[in-house]
Write an enzyme that holds these catalytic residues in place. Sequence first.
Site, PDB file in Angstrom:
ATOM      1  NE  ARG A 120      33.145  37.337  45.129  1.00  0.00           N
ATOM      2  CZ  ARG A 120      33.495  37.335  46.450  1.00  0.00           C
ATOM      3  NH1 ARG A 120      34.307  37.916  46.772  1.00  0.00           N
ATOM      4  NH2 ARG A 120      32.299  37.505  47.198  1.00  0.00           N
ATOM      5  CD  GLN A 125      25.755  39.487  40.421  1.00  0.00           C
ATOM      6  OE1 GLN A 125      24.684  39.455  40.856  1.00  0.00           O
ATOM      7  NE2 GLN A 125      26.712  40.841  41.391  1.00  0.00           N
ATOM      8  CG  ASP A 128      30.377  35.255  44.748  1.00  0.00           C
ATOM      9  OD1 ASP A 128      31.217  34.235  45.450  1.00  0.00           O
ATOM     10  OD2 ASP A 128      30.125  36.485  44.398  1.00  0.00           O
ATOM     11  CB  SER A 131      28.045  36.745  46.889  1.00  0.00           C
ATOM     12  OG  SER A 131      29.433  37.526  46.554  1.00  0.00           O
ATOM     13  CE1 TYR A 226      37.758  35.613  45.086  1.00  0.00           C
ATOM     14  CE2 TYR A 226      37.875  35.427  42.334  1.00  0.00           C
ATOM     15  CZ  TYR A 226      37.221  35.324  43.482  1.00  0.00           C
ATOM     16  OH  TYR A 226      36.942  33.949  43.464  1.00  0.00           O
TER      17      TYR A 226
END
Length: 377
Positions: A120, A125, A128, A131, A226
């Site tokens: 992450r 991003q 991801d 998310s 995490y």
Amino acid sequence: MIAGILKEKNDETRVSLVPEIVKQLQQMSVTVWVEQGAGAHAFYNDDAYMDAGALIKQAGEILSGADIIFTLQPPSRDLIDQIPPRKIITGILQPLYHVSEVEYWASKNITAFSLDTIPRTTRAQIMDVLSSQANIAGYKAVLLAAYSYSRYLPMFMTAAGSIAPAKVLILGAGVAGLQAIATARRLGAVVEVFDTRPAVKEEVISLGAKFVEVDGAADASKAGGYAVEQSEDYKEKQQQRIAESIAKADIVITTAQIPGKAAPILITTLMLDQMRAGSVIVDLAAATGGNTSVTKNNETVHYRGVSIIGNSNLPATMPADASKLYAKNVFNFLKLILTKEGNLLLNFEDDIVKGACITHNGEIVNDRVKSVMQQLA
């Protein structure tokens, strides 16, 4: 290169790739096969896929003939048995919770990429999936709670009297928690937030919520984005502070999970006893045990007038947008393992490719999975 999109099983309504992404893959010389009806629950019909250049196929043909196979949820052994060796499966495979299945994938010489194990980082991003899906979960959790709650969320002043705003408590200020804060505030609730990471305090306050601090949290800066397990001393102090807030809360949204472990119990039975009748808890960690002592996954438990809704798959209740966002994540990841000509190129020097790869060449290659296996041994 042939990419195959399977129809999800059980109650999963999302689909791995949407027609918009299929069209972009066609431009990379990737042929796309779609199982009949794969996108129906997400409101992407077969005609839309064909218009984008895909071919509609039966599941068996996709499993035996595609080079890379997309299945959003972890595959069954029956499905794996139909895939020839050295093929690739990609999805949210949850390998930290399915170690025996990972061993089976390796025994079948399947290369597995699990997008929920991507580091992450800032660079990752755009791919991801945790998310993009958690954002939806946080939004929908508040709407579900508001629907289930017996009172207003905003403050009202009427000729018949005044209504105080609902008090919402959110445990965890990750992506889901932050979206839950924003949604609850838009609906007019007063919001308090707990999180083990002091670094998120500024974000919480910027959204109009109060951040409740607990000293002594373990450093999570080296955990790749995490959550990490906390000390017993911290847990005791955290529970004391949560108990104070939960006794005043009308709605609670819980989001706390630790990869590869059972979800931490943040709300004890004693705390539930202090909540007033009509209060609602939405537990987004239900699939891994839940953050309350009575949570049951995919069920609503009524405890002394408090409704505890266990649901870890709220993104599937918004399948059109959830699929669109997930498909974009997948496409961005595919650009790391495919050349512009659509040929496979696995660069394990890339930290994202390495982090996502679970099995390859008949071996388990993911460090996080191997660490969990050692703990279980």
